[in-house]
Design a protein around this motif. Structure first.
Motif, mmCIF file in Angstrom:
data_model
loop_
_atom_site.group_PDB
_atom_site.id
_atom_site.type_symbol
_atom_site.label_atom_id
_atom_site.label_comp_id
_atom_site.label_asym_id
_atom_site.label_seq_id
_atom_site.Cartn_x
_atom_site.Cartn_y
_atom_site.Cartn_z
ATOM 1 N N UNK A 219 14.536 6.489 -1.204
ATOM 2 C CA UNK A 219 14.244 6.077 -2.583
ATOM 3 C C UNK A 219 12.796 5.586 -2.694
ATOM 4 N N UNK A 220 11.929 6.237 -1.916
ATOM 5 C CA UNK A 220 10.481 5.992 -1.889
ATOM 6 C C UNK A 220 10.085 4.645 -1.276
ATOM 7 N N UNK A 221 11.035 3.912 -0.710
ATOM 8 C CA UNK A 221 10.711 2.653 -0.047
ATOM 9 C C UNK A 221 10.225 2.904 1.385
ATOM 10 N N UNK B 187 6.133 6.131 -0.046
ATOM 11 C CA UNK B 187 6.031 7.553 0.256
ATOM 12 C C UNK B 187 7.063 8.299 -0.578
ATOM 13 N N UNK B 188 6.700 9.481 -1.048
ATOM 14 C CA UNK B 188 7.661 10.300 -1.783
ATOM 15 C C UNK B 188 8.751 10.766 -0.819
ATOM 16 N N UNK B 189 9.923 10.137 -0.911
ATOM 17 C CA UNK B 189 10.991 10.373 0.055
ATOM 18 C C UNK B 189 12.323 10.053 -0.613
ATOM 19 N N UNK C 166 4.339 2.100 8.312
ATOM 20 C CA UNK C 166 5.434 2.028 7.360
ATOM 21 C C UNK C 166 6.581 2.906 7.810
ATOM 22 N N UNK C 167 7.741 2.314 8.012
ATOM 23 C CA UNK C 167 8.906 3.078 8.445
ATOM 24 C C UNK C 167 9.713 3.579 7.256
ATOM 25 N N UNK C 168 10.050 4.858 7.267
ATOM 26 C CA UNK C 168 10.986 5.387 6.273
ATOM 27 C C UNK C 168 12.339 4.693 6.430
ATOM 28 N N UNK C 169 13.137 4.730 5.367
ATOM 29 C CA UNK C 169 14.460 4.106 5.361
ATOM 30 C C UNK C 169 15.492 5.139 4.901
ATOM 31 N N UNK C 170 15.658 6.231 5.627
ATOM 32 C CA UNK C 170 16.452 7.347 5.122
ATOM 33 C C UNK C 170 17.928 7.057 4.916
ATOM 34 N N UNK C 171 18.412 5.940 5.468
ATOM 35 C CA UNK C 171 19.801 5.577 5.228
ATOM 36 C C UNK C 171 20.011 4.775 3.961
ATOM 37 N N UNK C 172 18.926 4.385 3.300
ATOM 38 C CA UNK C 172 19.050 3.453 2.182
ATOM 39 C C UNK C 172 19.709 4.083 0.954
ATOM 40 N N UNK D 85 0.843 -1.197 0.000
ATOM 41 C CA UNK D 85 0.000 0.000 0.000
ATOM 42 C C UNK D 85 0.874 1.241 0.000
ATOM 43 N N UNK D 86 0.275 2.360 -0.258
ATOM 44 C CA UNK D 86 0.959 3.638 -0.175
ATOM 45 C C UNK D 86 0.488 4.388 1.065
ATOM 46 N N UNK D 87 1.393 5.191 1.611
ATOM 47 C CA UNK D 87 1.024 5.991 2.783
ATOM 48 C C UNK D 87 -0.211 6.835 2.493
#
Length: 222
Positions: free
Chosen positions: A207-209, A201-203, A151-157, A91-93
């Motif tokens: 990379x949007x994951x 999520x647009x992030x 859904x957790x962001x993955x900002x280190x990816x 799903x999307x946020x």
């Protein structure tokens, strides 16, 4: 309604904090917190607006929490109830939270879904995010829900994307080989990763994951 008083620690110094439901008088401070937490290039349209916040306190006030120190709001966490099943696996946020407006909140749902968590960067050394998460666990138990999801962001990816897939990245975070600012925090809070969600999520940093992560209610009986 929810109110919890506790002491958090700034190194060895105890600091009194209050976790409570937020209300209309808190809106300006809540928006300011998000601006501090998510500066550009994070999309400004994803930050709270007053219509969204009004829906939070109207449709599901129990799931609209903030943390206050010395009369100043320094963090918040928002949720809604959904009836989770396998159809929600990908799903999307924006879909599962109704773009943060939570008009799809289901009072008969079986799961609490986290819409957002924000803590002012100047206060993150106090461990307030963990206390907000634990407070949401209190709500899951009180409402006799099956689980908490989000859904957790993955900002280190982004920095590791040339070396590994998103799935491999999360596996390495769980093994302790990689530290991610969000996923590692959620692991420390007791959340367990279920699977990767592409285009969550647009992030740019993720990379949007996103990673769907769960906390099961240990008191739930089928």
């Amino acid at each position: 309604m929810f109110k919890k008083e506790l002491y958090v620690f700034d190194q060895n110094n105890p600091v009194k904090a209050i976790i409570r439901n937020y209300n209309k008088e808190d809106f300006d401070q809540l928006i300011h917190i998000q601006q501090k937490c998510f500066p550009p290039p994070f999309p400004s349209e994803l930050l709270w607006n007053k219509e969204q916040l009004t829906n939070h306190i109207t449709l599901f006030p129990e799931g609209a929490l903030c943390v206050e120190i010395k009369g100043q709001l320094v963090g918040s966490m928002t949720s809604l109830m959904i009836n989770y099943n396998e159809q929600h696996k990908q799903h999307k946020w924006e879909d599962i939270t109704d773009n943060g407006y939570i008009k799809n909140h289901n009072p008969l749902g079986n799961s609490l879904y986290i819409v957002d968590i924000s803590v002012n960067p100047e206060f993150r050394q106090l461990g307030l995010g963990k206390w907000l998460m634990f407070s949401m666990y209190n709500i899951v138990v009180e409402k006799k829900l099956e689980r908490l999801l989000g859904g957790g962001r993955m900002p280190g990816y982004k920095a590791k994307a040339d070396e590994m897939t998103a799935e491999e990245y999360i596996q390495n975070v769980v093994k302790g080989k990689v530290k991610d600012p969000v996923i590692t925090f959620l692991l420390r809070c007791g959340r367990v990763p279920l699977h990767i969600i592409p285009n969550y999520l647009e992030d740019e940093d993720s990379l949007n994951y996103g990673t769907l992560m769960e906390w099961k209610n240990p008191f739930f009986n089928n």
